[in-house]
Design a protein around this motif. Structure first.
Motif, PDB file in Angstrom:
ATOM      1  N   LYS A 193       0.813  -1.212   0.000  1.00  0.00           N
ATOM      2  CA  LYS A 193       0.000   0.000   0.000  1.00  0.00           C
ATOM      3  C   LYS A 193       0.846   1.261   0.000  1.00  0.00           C
ATOM      4  O   LYS A 193       0.356   2.334  -0.330  1.00  0.00           O
ATOM      5  CB  LYS A 193      -0.935  -0.003   1.208  1.00  0.00           C
ATOM      6  CG  LYS A 193      -2.030  -1.065   1.127  1.00  0.00           C
ATOM      7  CD  LYS A 193      -2.982  -0.962   2.300  1.00  0.00           C
ATOM      8  CE  LYS A 193      -4.080  -2.005   2.192  1.00  0.00           C
ATOM      9  NZ  LYS A 193      -5.021  -1.937   3.337  1.00  0.00           N
ATOM     10  N   ARG A 194       2.105   1.136   0.383  1.00  0.00           N
ATOM     11  CA  ARG A 194       2.990   2.296   0.382  1.00  0.00           C
ATOM     12  C   ARG A 194       3.977   2.241  -0.782  1.00  0.00           C
ATOM     13  O   ARG A 194       5.023   2.895  -0.749  1.00  0.00           O
ATOM     14  CB  ARG A 194       3.752   2.389   1.715  1.00  0.00           C
ATOM     15  CG  ARG A 194       2.900   2.903   2.855  1.00  0.00           C
ATOM     16  CD  ARG A 194       3.764   3.266   4.059  1.00  0.00           C
ATOM     17  NE  ARG A 194       4.100   2.114   4.879  1.00  0.00           N
ATOM     18  CZ  ARG A 194       5.052   2.115   5.809  1.00  0.00           C
ATOM     19  NH1 ARG A 194       5.793   3.191   6.000  1.00  0.00           N
ATOM     20  NH2 ARG A 194       5.282   1.036   6.529  1.00  0.00           N
ATOM     21  N   PHE A 195       3.644   1.482  -1.810  1.00  0.00           N
ATOM     22  CA  PHE A 195       4.531   1.324  -2.963  1.00  0.00           C
ATOM     23  C   PHE A 195       3.789   1.738  -4.225  1.00  0.00           C
ATOM     24  O   PHE A 195       2.634   1.356  -4.441  1.00  0.00           O
ATOM     25  CB  PHE A 195       4.973  -0.141  -3.078  1.00  0.00           C
ATOM     26  CG  PHE A 195       5.981  -0.390  -4.167  1.00  0.00           C
ATOM     27  CD1 PHE A 195       7.328  -0.142  -3.963  1.00  0.00           C
ATOM     28  CD2 PHE A 195       5.580  -0.865  -5.417  1.00  0.00           C
ATOM     29  CE1 PHE A 195       8.261  -0.371  -4.964  1.00  0.00           C
ATOM     30  CE2 PHE A 195       6.499  -1.095  -6.422  1.00  0.00           C
ATOM     31  CZ  PHE A 195       7.847  -0.848  -6.196  1.00  0.00           C
ATOM     32  N   ALA A 196       4.423   2.553  -5.042  1.00  0.00           N
ATOM     33  CA  ALA A 196       3.793   3.037  -6.276  1.00  0.00           C
ATOM     34  C   ALA A 196       4.749   2.877  -7.447  1.00  0.00           C
ATOM     35  O   ALA A 196       5.956   3.077  -7.312  1.00  0.00           O
ATOM     36  CB  ALA A 196       3.386   4.503  -6.128  1.00  0.00           C
ATOM     37  N   VAL A 197       4.209   2.515  -8.602  1.00  0.00           N
ATOM     38  CA  VAL A 197       4.988   2.374  -9.831  1.00  0.00           C
ATOM     39  C   VAL A 197       4.558   3.465 -10.805  1.00  0.00           C
ATOM     40  O   VAL A 197       3.374   3.599 -11.113  1.00  0.00           O
ATOM     41  CB  VAL A 197       4.788   0.985 -10.470  1.00  0.00           C
ATOM     42  CG1 VAL A 197       5.571   0.891 -11.776  1.00  0.00           C
ATOM     43  CG2 VAL A 197       5.212  -0.113  -9.514  1.00  0.00           C
ATOM     44  N   VAL A 198       5.516   4.243 -11.283  1.00  0.00           N
ATOM     45  CA  VAL A 198       5.246   5.293 -12.269  1.00  0.00           C
ATOM     46  C   VAL A 198       5.830   4.834 -13.599  1.00  0.00           C
ATOM     47  O   VAL A 198       7.060   4.717 -13.744  1.00  0.00           O
ATOM     48  CB  VAL A 198       5.881   6.632 -11.836  1.00  0.00           C
ATOM     49  CG1 VAL A 198       5.751   7.669 -12.946  1.00  0.00           C
ATOM     50  CG2 VAL A 198       5.233   7.134 -10.557  1.00  0.00           C
ATOM     51  N   GLN A 199       4.953   4.561 -14.568  1.00  0.00           N
ATOM     52  CA  GLN A 199       5.405   4.085 -15.872  1.00  0.00           C
ATOM     53  C   GLN A 199       5.348   5.176 -16.938  1.00  0.00           C
ATOM     54  O   GLN A 199       5.811   4.976 -18.058  1.00  0.00           O
ATOM     55  CB  GLN A 199       4.566   2.882 -16.315  1.00  0.00           C
ATOM     56  CG  GLN A 199       4.714   1.675 -15.401  1.00  0.00           C
ATOM     57  CD  GLN A 199       4.175   0.407 -16.016  1.00  0.00           C
ATOM     58  OE1 GLN A 199       4.533   0.042 -17.128  1.00  0.00           O
ATOM     59  NE2 GLN A 199       3.305  -0.288 -15.288  1.00  0.00           N
ATOM     60  N   GLN A 200       4.771   6.323 -16.612  1.00  0.00           N
ATOM     61  CA  GLN A 200       4.738   7.413 -17.573  1.00  0.00           C
ATOM     62  C   GLN A 200       6.163   7.839 -17.920  1.00  0.00           C
ATOM     63  O   GLN A 200       7.048   7.835 -17.061  1.00  0.00           O
ATOM     64  CB  GLN A 200       3.972   8.618 -17.011  1.00  0.00           C
ATOM     65  CG  GLN A 200       2.481   8.409 -16.881  1.00  0.00           C
ATOM     66  CD  GLN A 200       2.093   7.856 -15.524  1.00  0.00           C
ATOM     67  OE1 GLN A 200       2.886   7.190 -14.880  1.00  0.00           O
ATOM     68  NE2 GLN A 200       0.871   8.133 -15.088  1.00  0.00           N
ATOM     69  N   THR A 201       6.373   8.187 -19.167  1.00  0.00           N
ATOM     70  CA  THR A 201       7.681   8.668 -19.596  1.00  0.00           C
ATOM     71  C   THR A 201       7.610  10.164 -19.871  1.00  0.00           C
ATOM     72  O   THR A 201       6.567  10.804 -19.687  1.00  0.00           O
ATOM     73  CB  THR A 201       8.145   7.925 -20.867  1.00  0.00           C
ATOM     74  OG1 THR A 201       7.142   8.063 -21.887  1.00  0.00           O
ATOM     75  CG2 THR A 201       8.361   6.449 -20.573  1.00  0.00           C
ATOM     76  N   ASP A 202       8.731  10.713 -20.290  1.00  0.00           N
ATOM     77  CA  ASP A 202       8.817  12.122 -20.612  1.00  0.00           C
ATOM     78  C   ASP A 202       8.375  12.961 -19.410  1.00  0.00           C
ATOM     79  O   ASP A 202       8.583  12.583 -18.262  1.00  0.00           O
ATOM     80  CB  ASP A 202       8.001  12.438 -21.866  1.00  0.00           C
ATOM     81  CG  ASP A 202       8.484  13.673 -22.608  1.00  0.00           C
ATOM     82  OD1 ASP A 202       9.459  14.287 -22.163  1.00  0.00           O
ATOM     83  OD2 ASP A 202       7.884  14.030 -23.627  1.00  0.00           O
TER      84      ASP A 202
END
Length: 283
Positions: A193-202
């Motif tokens: 719950k305290r982990f996030a993945v950001v896959q957006q680029t640029d």
């Protein structure tokens, strides 16, 4: 854990209402870029720290820590890791100084890098008895994009001796995949719950990280306005596919070896981050 580190943890634990955001990623994913933008458009109580940049700054100081950082800076140029104890002392002393100055929200970039360093932050949570780590954020950027950022524009701007294909491949394979990725998996399993993945680029990744750390209202609008200006010249070097990545590396000077090209092609096909790309999204 040395007495000095334990003492720093104890001093930090006496402060209340502060939070750490961990910005996790491989080289060239944009940790420093994101952190600097968020600090520029954030509140006075928000602070970003790049561990490697902090070591380079302290290398200019006199005294035991300054001397150790100067030696560490030379090691970094040869693709060698900074000793865990030194990196930990530099980060903890910085956090303590900023807490004394009134900062209460921290974005750590490049720390922790392995299980030993993460254990220090877990020890801090144990002493506090509360959630000190607000979120751990993985910038899940493709290998090809990371490589091009380090060996392309960043290399031209910073002229750093350690920005070369040999050093990059060594760090990605032995340090990032060998030590950091297993730690990131452990962090995710520790508290999803305290982990996030950001896959957006640029530039979109900047807005996503800003949302996660709590930007809203005027802060978010100012950040968006700055990104509109940056978008006119901030562009990804190419679409991240194996063929384009290899073609980019082939043009580097000095020319890469055949083994290096094969290694690049292999990592471009499978960079070790697919596990995170397929995780269920946590709000």
């Amino acid at each position: 854990m040395t007495q000095h580190i334990e003492g720093l943890i104890l001093q930090i634990s006496r402060y209340s209402n502060f939070h750490l955001f961990l910005l996790l990623a491989g080289m060239g994913a944009g940790k420093d870029f994101v952190g600097k933008l968020l600090q520029e458009y954030g509140s006075v109580s928000f602070h970003h720290l790049s561990c490697s940049a902090a070591i380079r700054r302290r290398a200019k100081e006199s005294g035991p820590v300054g001397d150790a950082c100067a030696a560490a800076e030379e090691k970094m140029k040869c693709a060698e890791m900074v000793e865990d104890e030194l990196a930990t002392v530099v980060v903890l002393e910085w956090i303590l100084q900023r807490l004394q100055a009134g900062v209460r929200t921290f974005l750590l970039d490049g720390f922790p890098r392995n299980d030993l360093q993460f254990a220090v932050l877990r020890r801090l949570e144990e002493l506090k008895g509360t959630h000190v780590i607000a979120r751990s954020i993985l910038l899940c950027q493709p290998f090809g994009i990371c490589l091009a950022q380090v060996l392309g524009q960043r290399r031209k701007e910073l002229c750093r001796a350690d920005d070369n294909i040999t050093t990059f491949l060594h760090r990605w394979h032995h340090q990032f995949l060998g030590e950091t990725v297993p730690m990131i998996k452990a962090i995710r399993n520790w508290d999803p719950k305290r982990f996030a993945v950001v896959q957006q680029t640029d530039l979109e990744k900047v807005l996503e990280v800003a949302r996660i750390v709590g930007y809203q209202g005027v802060q978010m609008e100012r950040l968006k306005a700055s990104l509109i200006h940056l978008r006119s010249f901030q562009r990804l070097p190419f679409e991240s596919d194996p063929a384009a990545t290899v073609a980019f590396v082939e043009k580097l000077t000095p020319a890469p070896t055949r083994d290096q090209l094969e290694h690049v092609a292999s990592l471009a096909r499978s960079d070790g981050l697919d596990y995170f790309r397929h995780l269920p999204k946590v709000a």
